[in-house]
Design an enzyme around this catalytic site. Structure first.
Site, PDB file in Angstrom:
ATOM      1  N   LYS A 164      -3.970  -2.043  53.218  1.00 19.57           N
ATOM      2  CA  LYS A 164      -2.574  -2.277  53.004  1.00 19.57           C
ATOM      3  C   LYS A 164      -1.652  -1.326  53.800  1.00 19.57           C
ATOM      4  O   LYS A 164      -0.596  -1.783  54.530  1.00 19.57           O
ATOM      5  CB  LYS A 164      -2.195  -2.369  51.518  1.00 19.57           C
ATOM      6  CG  LYS A 164      -0.673  -2.426  51.259  1.00 19.57           C
ATOM      7  CD  LYS A 164      -0.430  -2.574  49.869  1.00 19.57           C
ATOM      8  CE  LYS A 164      -0.565  -1.402  48.922  1.00 19.57           C
ATOM      9  NZ  LYS A 164       1.029  -0.523  49.080  1.00 19.57           N
ATOM     10  N   ASN A 165      -1.657  -0.280  53.578  1.00 20.52           N
ATOM     11  CA  ASN A 165      -0.717   0.890  53.805  1.00 20.52           C
ATOM     12  C   ASN A 165      -0.619   1.074  55.503  1.00 20.52           C
ATOM     13  O   ASN A 165       0.247   1.430  55.886  1.00 20.52           O
ATOM     14  CB  ASN A 165      -1.065   2.160  53.377  1.00 20.52           C
ATOM     15  CG  ASN A 165      -0.626   2.043  51.661  1.00 20.52           C
ATOM     16  OD1 ASN A 165       0.087   0.972  51.271  1.00 20.52           O
ATOM     17  ND2 ASN A 165      -0.991   2.978  50.774  1.00 20.52           N
ATOM     18  N   ARG A 224       9.230  -0.374  49.145  1.00 20.10           N
ATOM     19  CA  ARG A 224       9.807   0.840  49.741  1.00 20.10           C
ATOM     20  C   ARG A 224       9.096   1.019  51.193  1.00 20.10           C
ATOM     21  O   ARG A 224      10.036   1.442  52.074  1.00 20.10           O
ATOM     22  CB  ARG A 224       9.523   1.875  48.956  1.00 20.10           C
ATOM     23  CG  ARG A 224       8.009   2.193  48.441  1.00 20.10           C
ATOM     24  CD  ARG A 224       7.992   3.359  47.548  1.00 20.10           C
ATOM     25  NE  ARG A 224       8.582   4.380  48.349  1.00 20.10           N
ATOM     26  CZ  ARG A 224       9.690   4.989  47.932  1.00 20.10           C
ATOM     27  NH1 ARG A 224      10.843   4.593  47.097  1.00 20.10           N
ATOM     28  NH2 ARG A 224      10.188   6.339  48.809  1.00 20.10           N
ATOM     29  N   CYS A 254      11.069   4.320  42.019  1.00 18.49           N
ATOM     30  CA  CYS A 254      10.002   3.199  41.381  1.00 18.49           C
ATOM     31  C   CYS A 254       9.483   3.730  40.089  1.00 18.49           C
ATOM     32  O   CYS A 254       9.706   4.926  39.843  1.00 18.49           O
ATOM     33  CB  CYS A 254       9.288   2.841  42.507  1.00 18.49           C
ATOM     34  SG  CYS A 254       7.790   4.026  42.813  1.00 18.49           S
ATOM     35  N   ARG A 269      10.643   9.534  44.640  1.00 20.14           N
ATOM     36  CA  ARG A 269      10.328   9.100  45.793  1.00 20.14           C
ATOM     37  C   ARG A 269      11.550   8.893  46.734  1.00 20.14           C
ATOM     38  O   ARG A 269      11.733   8.168  47.460  1.00 20.14           O
ATOM     39  CB  ARG A 269       9.785   7.639  45.718  1.00 20.14           C
ATOM     40  CG  ARG A 269       8.364   7.678  44.809  1.00 20.14           C
ATOM     41  CD  ARG A 269       7.570   6.481  44.835  1.00 20.14           C
ATOM     42  NE  ARG A 269       6.929   6.355  46.191  1.00 20.14           N
ATOM     43  CZ  ARG A 269       6.197   5.591  46.406  1.00 20.14           C
ATOM     44  NH1 ARG A 269       6.144   4.224  45.616  1.00 20.14           N
ATOM     45  NH2 ARG A 269       5.469   5.333  47.442  1.00 20.14           N
ATOM     46  N   ASP A 286      -3.767   7.254  44.696  1.00 25.59           N
ATOM     47  CA  ASP A 286      -3.679   5.843  44.494  1.00 25.59           C
ATOM     48  C   ASP A 286      -5.087   5.484  43.776  1.00 25.59           C
ATOM     49  O   ASP A 286      -5.262   4.533  43.288  1.00 25.59           O
ATOM     50  CB  ASP A 286      -3.734   5.204  46.011  1.00 25.59           C
ATOM     51  CG  ASP A 286      -2.419   5.387  46.519  1.00 25.59           C
ATOM     52  OD1 ASP A 286      -2.381   4.877  47.507  1.00 25.59           O
ATOM     53  OD2 ASP A 286      -1.386   5.638  45.687  1.00 25.59           O
ATOM     54  N   ILE A 336       0.755  14.660  43.037  1.00 23.65           N
ATOM     55  CA  ILE A 336       1.784  13.877  43.982  1.00 23.65           C
ATOM     56  C   ILE A 336       2.913  13.251  43.406  1.00 23.65           C
ATOM     57  O   ILE A 336       4.052  13.474  43.982  1.00 23.65           O
ATOM     58  CB  ILE A 336       0.756  12.993  44.849  1.00 23.65           C
ATOM     59  CG1 ILE A 336      -0.378  13.572  45.316  1.00 23.65           C
ATOM     60  CG2 ILE A 336       1.651  11.972  45.905  1.00 23.65           C
ATOM     61  CD1 ILE A 336      -0.251  14.462  46.450  1.00 23.65           C
ATOM     62  N   ARG A 379       0.366  -7.406  45.460  1.00 22.01           N
ATOM     63  CA  ARG A 379       0.864  -6.831  46.423  1.00 22.01           C
ATOM     64  C   ARG A 379      -0.117  -5.834  47.160  1.00 22.01           C
ATOM     65  O   ARG A 379      -0.125  -5.739  48.519  1.00 22.01           O
ATOM     66  CB  ARG A 379       1.918  -5.497  45.598  1.00 22.01           C
ATOM     67  CG  ARG A 379       3.189  -6.218  45.023  1.00 22.01           C
ATOM     68  CD  ARG A 379       4.005  -5.310  44.724  1.00 22.01           C
ATOM     69  NE  ARG A 379       4.337  -4.232  45.786  1.00 22.01           N
ATOM     70  CZ  ARG A 379       5.129  -3.164  45.869  1.00 22.01           C
ATOM     71  NH1 ARG A 379       5.501  -2.868  44.651  1.00 22.01           N
ATOM     72  NH2 ARG A 379       5.342  -2.681  46.881  1.00 22.01           N
TER      73      ARG A 379
HETATM   74  C1  EPZ Z   1       2.575   6.352  50.667  1.00 28.30           C
HETATM   75  O1  EPZ Z   1       3.730   6.588  49.965  1.00 28.30           O
HETATM   76  C2  EPZ Z   1       1.779   5.331  50.186  1.00 28.30           C
HETATM   77  N1  EPZ Z   1       2.562   3.828  50.446  1.00 28.30           N
HETATM   78  C3  EPZ Z   1       1.459   5.451  48.614  1.00 28.30           C
HETATM   79  O2  EPZ Z   1       0.539   4.118  48.104  1.00 28.30           O
HETATM   80  C4  EPZ Z   1       0.724   6.856  48.312  1.00 28.30           C
HETATM   81  O3  EPZ Z   1       0.554   6.762  46.802  1.00 28.30           O
HETATM   82  C5  EPZ Z   1       1.524   7.846  48.760  1.00 28.30           C
HETATM   83  O4  EPZ Z   1       1.630   7.762  50.504  1.00 28.30           O
HETATM   84  C6  EPZ Z   1       0.613   9.038  48.830  1.00 28.30           C
HETATM   85  O5  EPZ Z   1      -0.595   9.072  49.488  1.00 28.30           O
HETATM   86  C7  EPZ Z   1       2.311   3.584  51.696  1.00 28.30           C
HETATM   87  O6  EPZ Z   1       1.966   4.090  52.630  1.00 28.30           O
HETATM   88  C8  EPZ Z   1       3.313   2.195  51.867  1.00 28.30           C
HETATM   89  P1  EPZ Z   1       4.635  10.172  50.339  1.00 28.30           P
HETATM   90  P2  EPZ Z   1       4.733   7.504  50.373  1.00 28.30           P
HETATM   91  O7  EPZ Z   1       6.074  10.246  51.222  1.00 28.30           O
HETATM   92  O8  EPZ Z   1       4.634   7.479  51.864  1.00 28.30           O
HETATM   93  C9  EPZ Z   1       7.504  13.376  48.261  1.00 28.30           C
HETATM   94  C10 EPZ Z   1       0.495   2.317  47.003  1.00 28.30           C
HETATM   95  O9  EPZ Z   1       0.033   2.231  45.754  1.00 28.30           O
HETATM   96  N2  EPZ Z   1       8.483  13.098  49.106  1.00 28.30           N
HETATM   97  O10 EPZ Z   1       3.441  10.981  50.980  1.00 28.30           O
HETATM   98  O11 EPZ Z   1       6.094   6.882  49.682  1.00 28.30           O
HETATM   99  C11 EPZ Z   1       7.228  11.925  47.260  1.00 28.30           C
HETATM  100  O12 EPZ Z   1       8.282  12.051  46.206  1.00 28.30           O
HETATM  101  C12 EPZ Z   1       1.384   3.504  47.338  1.00 28.30           C
HETATM  102  O13 EPZ Z   1      -0.442   1.856  47.953  1.00 28.30           O
HETATM  103  C13 EPZ Z   1       9.879  13.784  49.326  1.00 28.30           C
HETATM  104  O14 EPZ Z   1       9.983  14.575  48.468  1.00 28.30           O
HETATM  105  O15 EPZ Z   1       4.316   8.796  49.728  1.00 28.30           O
HETATM  106  C14 EPZ Z   1       6.107  12.394  46.574  1.00 28.30           C
HETATM  107  O16 EPZ Z   1       5.984  13.405  45.480  1.00 28.30           O
HETATM  108  C15 EPZ Z   1       1.668   3.913  45.959  1.00 28.30           C
HETATM  109  N3  EPZ Z   1      10.684  13.566  50.209  1.00 28.30           N
HETATM  110  C16 EPZ Z   1       5.288  13.256  47.765  1.00 28.30           C
HETATM  111  O17 EPZ Z   1       6.185  13.464  48.884  1.00 28.30           O
HETATM  112  C17 EPZ Z   1      10.318  12.502  51.177  1.00 28.30           C
HETATM  113  O18 EPZ Z   1      11.313  12.197  52.202  1.00 28.30           O
HETATM  114  C18 EPZ Z   1       4.408  12.127  48.504  1.00 28.30           C
HETATM  115  O19 EPZ Z   1       5.078  10.952  48.896  1.00 28.30           O
HETATM  116  C19 EPZ Z   1       9.374  11.814  51.224  1.00 28.30           C
HETATM  117  C20 EPZ Z   1       8.223  12.085  50.130  1.00 28.30           C
END
Ligand code: EPZ
Length: 428
Positions: free
Chosen positions: A22-23, A93, A117, A122, A305, A327, A397
């Site tokens: 998916k991702n 998102r 969310c 996030r 995840d 995370i 989803r």
């Molecule tokens: C991706 O989300 C995945 N989604 C998530 O999967 C997954 O849990 C996550 O990566 C971590 O592996 C998709 O790929 C669509 P991050 P993403 O940016 O990109 C902080 C699922 O169930 N952060 O790596 O949103 C954030 O708050 C979903 O399939 C900032 O602070 O994750 C978090 O604490 C859920 N500022 C950490 O980084 C930013 O600008 C990791 O988030 C961006 C992120």
């Protein structure tokens, strides 16, 4: 709203084929905006999130058609909008990932910020800082990111945290920027590597995807390509946990074992037998489950995840397990529902203490995100009596045909349309 009805107590047996990631798919679909030529994607999972992404891309002007069940042709020949509206971004998102490619293609983009969310705030500050570093003028107005850049210029960008989405957005902006870009402290997830592989097939010049430093040499234009999406490691890990929690014997096929090393190691620590072979990963559990300590980390660490799924499993381990979610700040909601089913879980901040084994009893439960939903499905597979999981759209989803895949392994699970009753016979 449909619900899943599960009667637990069956040890799952057999073989299951995982769908495409998916991702990885969601990021690569956005990459189609970088060229006016067609992109052919294979092994695309049929998921609600994929439909949402295709709806957004259609609004922007892209056209797509399904060539077969899992093969898709997508072409953004001309764009007639530069705006990703709130109503779509708030439902998924990952829509925010159109910002980078849209800006690189059209010089402007107006994308709603996704907002928080269930699992956490996030923020998208790292996405914005990275794209600003590439020379974009960005204003935040009325909940939208308004970005303009006649042409982006390569830059050296440092990510405070190895954000998956920020790495993807910046990478898709940088591939058509003037000059070279270094993304330092980049996310290393397999989905990043798959996006980079698709972009390279389109003519991008990228080195180091999958390491902490990704280097990009910008090119004038990108062309169409064909790409096969990697398997979904989270679905694979979920199926492996289903075999372990039910004491079954399941071979999960179509997976890349390398993407699951942390998961394989942690499952083995519980006493589950995990055998990686040419035709997939075989997971068998006969004896008692042992407790473990678990900490979620950016790849190649244990994936957040799969944290909910492991929590469900560890309710059946003899002893005390400790789970540390590093995370996301609010990713333990499934613990409350598991407790309602009889689990013994104490939450202290970002740490969950799970004591077992506990006999889980079936109950009506509800999930708050798609991975929490899967954790509750796993609990239902071992709970006595019947578990009814509401809000199945969360599962839709991220899991393709989940009830059919689990039923094929022997699970007594049925998807019941809203307002209908479960066919007790199937579940007796
Ligand atoms: C991706 O989300 C995945 N989604 C998530 O999967 C997954 O849990 C996550 O990566 C971590 O592996 C998709 O790929 C669509 P991050 P993403 O940016 O990109 C902080 C699922 O169930 N952060 O790596 O949103 C954030 O708050 C979903 O399939 C900032 O602070 O994750 C978090 O604490 C859920 N500022 C950490 O980084 C930013 O600008 C990791 O988030 C961006 C992120």
């Amino acid at each position: 709203m449909d619900r899943m009805v599960i009667r637990g107590g069956v040890a799952l047996r057999g073989t299951v084929e995982v769908s495409g990631s998916k991702n990885a798919t969601l990021a690569i679909l956005c990459a189609a905006l970088l060229t006016d030529e067609p992109l052919i994607l294979r092994n695309v999972p049929r998921l609600r999130d994929v439909d949402t992404a295709l709806a957004l891309l259609s609004r922007l002007g892209a056209r797509y058609s399904w060539l077969s069940d899992h093969d898709l042709e997508l072409q953004a020949a001309q764009l007639h909008s530069h705006e990703a509206p709130y109503d779509l971004v708030k439902t998924m998102r990952a829509s925010f990932l159109v910002l980078g490619p849209m800006l690189a293609r059209a010089g402007r983009a107006r994308v709603s910020t996704p907002g928080g969310c269930a699992i956490g705030a996030r923020p998208v500050n790292l996405h914005i800082a990275g794209i600003r570093a590439l020379g974009a003028r960005i204003q935040m107005r009325h909940g939208y990111v308004d970005a303009h850049a006649a042409r982006l210029n390569g830059a050296r960008i440092w990510l405070d945290t190895p954000s998956v989405g920020a790495t993807e957005n910046i990478l898709m902006a940088a591939v058509r920027a003037r000059g070279s870009t270094q993304i330092e402290n980049a996310a290393r997830e397999p989905e990043i590597q798959d996006l980079a592989a698709a972009l390279s097939a389109m003519g991008a010049q990228i080195r180091g995807a999958g390491t902490h430093v990704i280097e990009v040499e910008g090119v004038e234009r990108l062309h169409g390509a064909e790409h096969r999406v990697i398997p979904d490691r989270v679905e694979a890990g979920s199926m492996m946990a289903a075999a372990a929690i039910t004491g079954g014997d399941v071979t999960v096929r179509g997976v890349v074992a390398e993407h699951l090393e942390a998961v394989i190691a942690k499952l083995a620590d519980t006493g589950t037998e995990v055998i990686s072979g040419p035709d997939g990963i075989r997971v068998k559990r006969q004896g008692e489950l042992r407790p473990v300590e678990l900490r979620t980390l950016p790849y190649p660490g244990f994936p957040t995840d799969l944290q909910a799924q492991m929590m469900a499993l560890l309710t059946q381990a003899r002893g005390t397990s400790v789970i540390n979610e590093t995370i996301f700040e609010n990713r333990f909601m499934h613990a409350l529902e598991l407790t309602r089913m009889g689990a013994d879980i104490i939450i202290k901040g970002s740490t969950a203490i799970v004591r077992g084994p506990t006999n889980l009893s079936g109950a009506p439960v509800m999930a708050t995100d798609l991975r929490a939903s899967m954790g509750l499905i796993l609990a239902g597979l071992v709970a006595d009596a019947t578990t009814e999981l509401d809000r199945v759209y969360h599962l839709d989803r991220g899991y393709e045909a989940l009830d059919r895949k689990l039923a094929a392994l022997g699970a007594r699970i049925e998807r019941v349309r809203a307002g209908e009753r479960a066919a007790e016979a199937e579940l007796s």
